[in-house]
Design an enzyme around this catalytic site. Structure first.
Site, short mmCIF file in Angstrom:
data_model
loop_
_atom_site.label_atom_id
_atom_site.label_comp_id
_atom_site.label_asym_id
_atom_site.label_seq_id
_atom_site.Cartn_x
_atom_site.Cartn_y
_atom_site.Cartn_z
N TYR A 1 0.85 -1.20 0.00
CA TYR A 1 0.00 0.00 0.00
C TYR A 1 0.88 1.24 0.00
O TYR A 1 1.91 1.27 0.70
CB TYR A 1 -0.90 0.02 1.24
CG TYR A 1 -2.31 -0.44 0.94
CD1 TYR A 1 -3.08 0.22 -0.02
CD2 TYR A 1 -2.87 -1.53 1.60
CE1 TYR A 1 -4.36 -0.20 -0.32
CE2 TYR A 1 -4.16 -1.95 1.30
CZ TYR A 1 -4.90 -1.28 0.34
OH TYR A 1 -6.16 -1.69 0.05
N GLU B 1 -0.54 4.94 -0.36
CA GLU B 1 -1.32 6.17 -0.58
C GLU B 1 -0.40 7.39 -0.54
O GLU B 1 0.45 7.50 0.35
CB GLU B 1 -2.40 6.32 0.49
CG GLU B 1 -3.62 5.45 0.25
CD GLU B 1 -3.50 4.07 0.83
OE1 GLU B 1 -2.36 3.61 1.05
OE2 GLU B 1 -4.54 3.43 1.05
N ASP C 1 -8.19 12.95 -24.76
CA ASP C 1 -8.18 11.56 -24.30
C ASP C 1 -7.57 10.73 -25.43
O ASP C 1 -8.23 10.47 -26.44
CB ASP C 1 -9.61 11.12 -24.00
CG ASP C 1 -9.69 9.66 -23.55
OD1 ASP C 1 -8.70 8.92 -23.73
OD2 ASP C 1 -10.74 9.26 -23.02
N THR D 1 -5.23 5.44 -21.44
CA THR D 1 -4.99 4.14 -20.85
C THR D 1 -3.56 3.76 -21.22
O THR D 1 -2.92 4.43 -22.03
CB THR D 1 -5.97 3.08 -21.41
OG1 THR D 1 -5.95 3.16 -22.83
CG2 THR D 1 -7.37 3.29 -20.89
N LYS E 1 -3.44 -0.09 -24.54
CA LYS E 1 -3.94 -0.22 -25.91
C LYS E 1 -2.72 -0.16 -26.86
O LYS E 1 -1.86 -1.02 -26.77
CB LYS E 1 -4.98 0.87 -26.19
CG LYS E 1 -6.23 0.73 -25.30
CD LYS E 1 -7.34 1.66 -25.71
CE LYS E 1 -8.63 1.41 -24.96
NZ LYS E 1 -8.78 2.21 -23.75
N ARG F 1 -2.88 -3.03 -17.98
CA ARG F 1 -4.12 -2.24 -17.89
C ARG F 1 -3.93 -1.17 -16.83
O ARG F 1 -3.71 -1.47 -15.66
CB ARG F 1 -5.29 -3.13 -17.50
CG ARG F 1 -5.58 -4.22 -18.49
CD ARG F 1 -6.91 -4.86 -18.20
NE ARG F 1 -7.96 -4.07 -18.78
CZ ARG F 1 -8.46 -4.28 -20.00
NH1 ARG F 1 -8.00 -5.26 -20.74
NH2 ARG F 1 -9.43 -3.53 -20.47
N1 DSN Z 1 -13.32 -0.30 -24.09
C1 DSN Z 1 -12.50 0.62 -24.83
C2 DSN Z 1 -12.58 0.37 -26.30
O1 DSN Z 1 -12.75 -0.77 -26.69
O2 DSN Z 1 -12.46 1.29 -27.08
C3 DSN Z 1 -12.81 2.04 -24.51
O3 DSN Z 1 -12.69 2.24 -23.16
#
Ligand code: DSN
Length: 435
Positions: free
Chosen positions: A72, A74, A218, A244, A247, A253
């Site tokens: 932990y 914080e 974003d 994120t 991707k 993740r």
């Molecule tokens: N779930 C993602 C996507 O597939 O684009 C977006 O958050």
């Protein structure tokens, strides 16, 4: 029930010997071990085309599956609420400094648990409940957290959605400007989840300045392309950039918020203690590894290959009579309008999945059908590019997609394609998965 431990002491309960008898996953939980193996096989023998997915490298997976999950912490490096941060502070500082260098950002917060919490942190930093915000509407390819009515962001804020234009299906900047002038949002989002074209961040900036809005980019889908120089960067243009990490960026993740130094305090406070408790330190370590990988020339090449593969795949699909939203792609993503093939997105997605070609059914702009049974199919090239596939494979893929979509109930044909797909996949090992 007493028994002797290896140190000679006695233990009453077998579960109390966890630290002494520490079996492997396969021994402790054969069911989960088997399912993980099965997922490894699925990810190996199929063509994974969901544009938001990818393969994390073995190094990223090792960091993510480490003892850092036990701690932990914080707070932020040098200012934590628990002791024992000698190692965690270094891990987080490495992740932050690598991402700052990679994107050229003044400040980075690596603690958001994923993309949605990263975006919520932006709202918490800059808005009060009831304020007006603006983002690309979900049916036009926006994200839930940019003000969709089914999301908390559409319930707690007055959300105004802008759209793509009916004529060319690209973001309609005249509409963005008109709506922004009418509603004067606190936040203007520039970000998408199903949009195959380059985002013009400078145009968004102009409009945000005209109405005094914060511009928030974003880049969840495209952050790997931005890092690799295959898509223009919003850093230095937008006030805040969220993403994120799993991707196109190929990390674990997770989520990040990057911002100008002047917003650093507000963003950090919004993430912790505003929204979250302890950061997921194992994820932070995985993000640090991914940032290191993304700063290599090989990653740059990968990012450019993602785009060139998508362009070749789009051209090949057009050649097979498919109709594509906006007529093609500039990035990693292709949105197919299946109406010209007389099949729904769902029917096509299920048939293609059985053939080893995995995408997702998706609404197209101005879709006459419902979101759970829409007219579109969304695919992307990040995962197959991470496996090293190129031109030749894209052309073969378009051919298979045409065969399956045109014969969606022909089980024999689907089986044959699945075998051919699996055979081709053998030549392209999946990163992170033992052969
Ligand atoms: N779930 C993602 C996507 O597939 O684009 C977006 O958050």
């Amino acid at each position: 029930m007493w028994r002797t431990s290896i140190t000679g002491g006695t233990l009453r309960d077998p579960m109390a010997s966890f630290n002494l008898v520490d079996p492997s996953l396969a021994e402790r939980d054969p069911d989960i071990a088997r399912l993980i193996k099965e997922e490894e096989v699925r990810e190996t023998v199929k063509l994974r085309l969901i544009p938001s997915e990818n393969y994390a490298s073995r190094a990223v997976l090792e960091a993510t599956g480490s003892v850092l999950t036990n701690k932990y912490s914080e707070g932020y490096a040098g200012k934590r609420y628990y002791e024992g941060q000698q190692i965690i502070d270094q891990v987080e500082e490495l992740a932050v400094s690598r991402l700052k260098a990679l994107f050229g950002a003044e400040h980075v917060n690596v603690q958001p648990y994923s993309g949605s919490p990263a975006n919520l942190a932006v709202y918490l930093a800059f808005c009060n409940a009831g304020d007006t915000i603006m983002g690309l509407g979900l049916p036009s390819g926006g994200h839930l957290t940019h003000g969709s009515h089914v999301s908390i962001t559409g319930r707690y804020f007055k959300a105004v959605g802008y759209n793509v234009s009916q004529s060319d299906q690209r973001i309609d900047f005249d509409e963005v400007r008109a709506l922004a002038k009418e509603h004067r949002p606190k936040i203007l989002w520039a970000g998408t989840t199903a949009y195959p074209r380059t985002l013009d961040f400078a145009k968004f900036r102009e409009i945000a300045d005209e109405v005094g809005a914060k511009l928030c980019a974003d880049i969840a889908h495209i952050s790997g392309l931005v890092a690799g120089g295959a898509h223009p960067s919003p850093i230095g243009i937008a006030d805040v950039v969220t993403s994120t990490t799993h991707k196109t960026l190929r990390g674990p993740r997770g989520g990040i918020v990057m911002c100008k130094a002047e917003h650093a305090k507000d963003i950090d406070r919004a993430v912790f203690p505003g929204l979250q408790g302890g950061p997921h330190n194992h994820t932070t370590a995985g993000i640090a590894v991914a940032a290191k990988e993304a700063s290599t020339p090989e990653f740059k090449q990968y990012a450019h290959n993602v785009v060139s593969n998508a362009k070749i795949l789009a051209e090949s699909l057009l050649g097979k009579g498919f109709s594509l939203v906006t007529g093609g792609t500039d990035n990693h993503l292709i949105l197919i309008d299946l109406r010209s093939k007389n099949v729904t997105g769902k029917v096509a997605a299920k048939a293609l999945d059985r053939a080893g070609i995995v995408g997702n059914y998706n609404s197209i702009p101005f879709d006459p059908r419902k979101p759970f049974d829409p007219s579109g199919f969304r695919i992307g090239t990040p995962s197959i590019t991470s496996r090293g596939m190129g031109n030749e494979e894209m052309v073969r893929l378009a051919g298979w997609m045409d065969q399956v979509v045109s014969n969606a109930s022909d089980d024999k044909l689907i089986e044959k394609v699945a075998a051919e797909v699996a055979e081709m996949c053998k030549s392209f090992p999946a990163p992170g998965i033992p052969v």
